[in-house]
Write an enzyme that holds these catalytic residues in place. Structure first.
Site, PDB file in Angstrom:
ATOM      1  N   GLU A  42       0.821  -1.318   0.088  1.00  0.00           N
ATOM      2  CA  GLU A  42       0.123  -0.024   0.076  1.00  0.00           C
ATOM      3  C   GLU A  42       0.833   1.298   0.080  1.00  0.00           C
ATOM      4  OE1 GLU A  42      -2.869   0.301  -0.649  1.00  0.00           O
ATOM      5  OE2 GLU A  42      -3.689  -2.038  -0.346  1.00  0.00           O
ATOM      6  N   TYR A 125      -6.032   6.020   5.100  1.00  0.00           N
ATOM      7  CA  TYR A 125      -6.271   4.938   3.946  1.00  0.00           C
ATOM      8  C   TYR A 125      -5.448   3.612   4.267  1.00  0.00           C
ATOM      9  CZ  TYR A 125      -5.636   2.535  -0.241  1.00  0.00           C
ATOM     10  OH  TYR A 125      -5.697   1.279  -1.304  1.00  0.00           O
ATOM     11  N   ASP A 143      -9.498   5.472  -1.367  1.00  0.00           N
ATOM     12  CA  ASP A 143      -8.458   6.246  -2.261  1.00  0.00           C
ATOM     13  C   ASP A 143      -9.206   6.872  -3.290  1.00  0.00           C
ATOM     14  OD1 ASP A 143      -9.220   4.342  -3.794  1.00  0.00           O
ATOM     15  OD2 ASP A 143      -7.194   3.650  -4.391  1.00  0.00           O
TER      16      ASP A 143
END
Ligand code: SF4
Length: 356
Positions: A42, A125, A143
């Site tokens: 990520e 996030y 996102d």
């Protein structure tokens, strides 16, 4: 009046199971992931395309297979392994967070969004992604892709970007009790493959029936865009200093800023206007003479545009501590894109101009 259809998690999961891309950070369907793997992928995927990330992710994991191994590395090694991916603060924070997890949590990642958010470089996030994908927490990671899907499905009249807590709550409400990790990832995938910024592929969308923007023929009206600030412009002069072998002097950036810890050309500090001749002279390393290289290099970062002029000179001296001679050609990995641009521009043949 018939009830308005609501987006169905099962429909999205069925679509995702059929269409999800095989990416190196995705494991078997339905199995919880290693939080270190989720976290690393990520962070790498922020501002960087999946195709670029895939080989770098595998190489990074091969070198540091656990969070403990990453914590034991030198920051310089991690920055060099990150070179070319850009946004180097991510790599510094990754290394700092690895040390926090290794030293204070016995190499076990926290399993709640709130605790994950306390790690360096882990925002809402990433925390939500780790919580959902590695620990099965019923949440979604919002996102830009997910924000767009939700804004269209609910035809949200207000501008709402990835930081919107409201979107986060609306997405989490749709998440199922089980397979919440797959659901979170399915939303991201739907935005990336189907609900694209322009010309969404609504005919292939599992949520077409529930999508308010589609049903009202207004997909182009959503998401309502958040007004953007223009990036500030910063100016600098960089010095391309070569030795008799044609190698170029690079030094590790010690000042705080986007390239801290990375190999860069010596340069004046960044400023809001072009550096004065006196500032250029003060920052120039010793050389036989400096000539100005025509043109300038422009490099965009998230909130900044960097404009750099180049001076070229020659020397016979040895590198000082923190400096190296570099062949001037790059293998595409070991240097930041900004340094590569400066090297390429400085090496291009051009008419000499007066040195100022
Ligand atoms: Fe996006 Fe179209 Fe699906 Fe609505 S129907 S979520 S606009 S792809």
């Amino acid at each position: 009046m018939p009830a308005r259809p609501t987006p169905d998690a099962g429909q999205l999961l069925a679509w995702f199971k059929r269409h999800r891309r095989a990416l190196p950070w995705r494991g078997p369907w339905g199995r919880k992931r290693d939080p270190y793997h989720v976290w690393l992928s990520e962070i790498m995927l922020q501002q960087t395309q999946a195709a670029t990330v895939a080989p770098r992710y595998e190489a990074f994991l091969a070198r540091w297979p656990t969070v403990g191994a990453l914590a034991a590395a030198e920051e310089r090694e991690v920055l060099d392994a990150w070179a070319g991916l850009g946004y180097y603060r991510r790599a510094r924070n990754l290394h700092r967070a690895a040390r926090v997890v290794a030293e204070t949590c016995n190499s076990r990642f926290p399993d709640t969004v709130r605790a994950l958010e306390t790690l360096p470089g882990v925002g809402a996030y990433t925390a939500a992604a780790i919580a959902a994908l590695a620990f099965g927490v019923r949440t979604v990671a919002v996102d830009g892709n997910v924000a767009r899907v939700l804004a269209r499905v609910f035809a949200m009249a207000d501008p709402a970007g990835p930081a919107s807590r409201r979107l986060q709550a609306m997405g989490a409400d749709l998440a199922p009790e089980s397979l919440s990790g797959e659901f979170a990832e399915a939303l991201i995938e739907l935005g990336a493959l189907v609900c694209r910024p322009r010309e969404p592929r609504c005919d292939s969308c599992p949520w077409q029936g529930a999508c308010k923007a589609f049903r009202t023929g207004r997909t182009a009206d959503f998401p309502v865009s958040v007004p953007r600030k223009r990036p500030a412009v910063r100016y600098s002069v960089a010095f391309r200093l070569t030795n008799r072998c044609g190698e170029v002097l690079l030094r590790r950036q010690s000042d705080p800023g986007p390239f801290q810890g990375m190999l860069v050309l010596p340069a004046t500090p960044w400023g809001a206007s072009r550096p004065s001749p006196a500032a250029v002279r003060a920052a120039a390393p010793p050389a036989t003479a400096w000539r100005r290289v025509a043109g300038r290099v422009e490099h965009g970062l998230t909130h900044l545009t960097l404009r750099t002029e180049i001076r070229a000179g020659a020397t016979t001296r040895d590198p000082a501590p923190g400096e190296i001679w570099h062949p001037g050609r790059d293998d595409g990995r070991r240097l930041p894109a900004y340094t590569r641009k400066l090297l390429a521009h400085g090496a291009a043949p051009e008419p000499a101009e007066a040195t100022r």
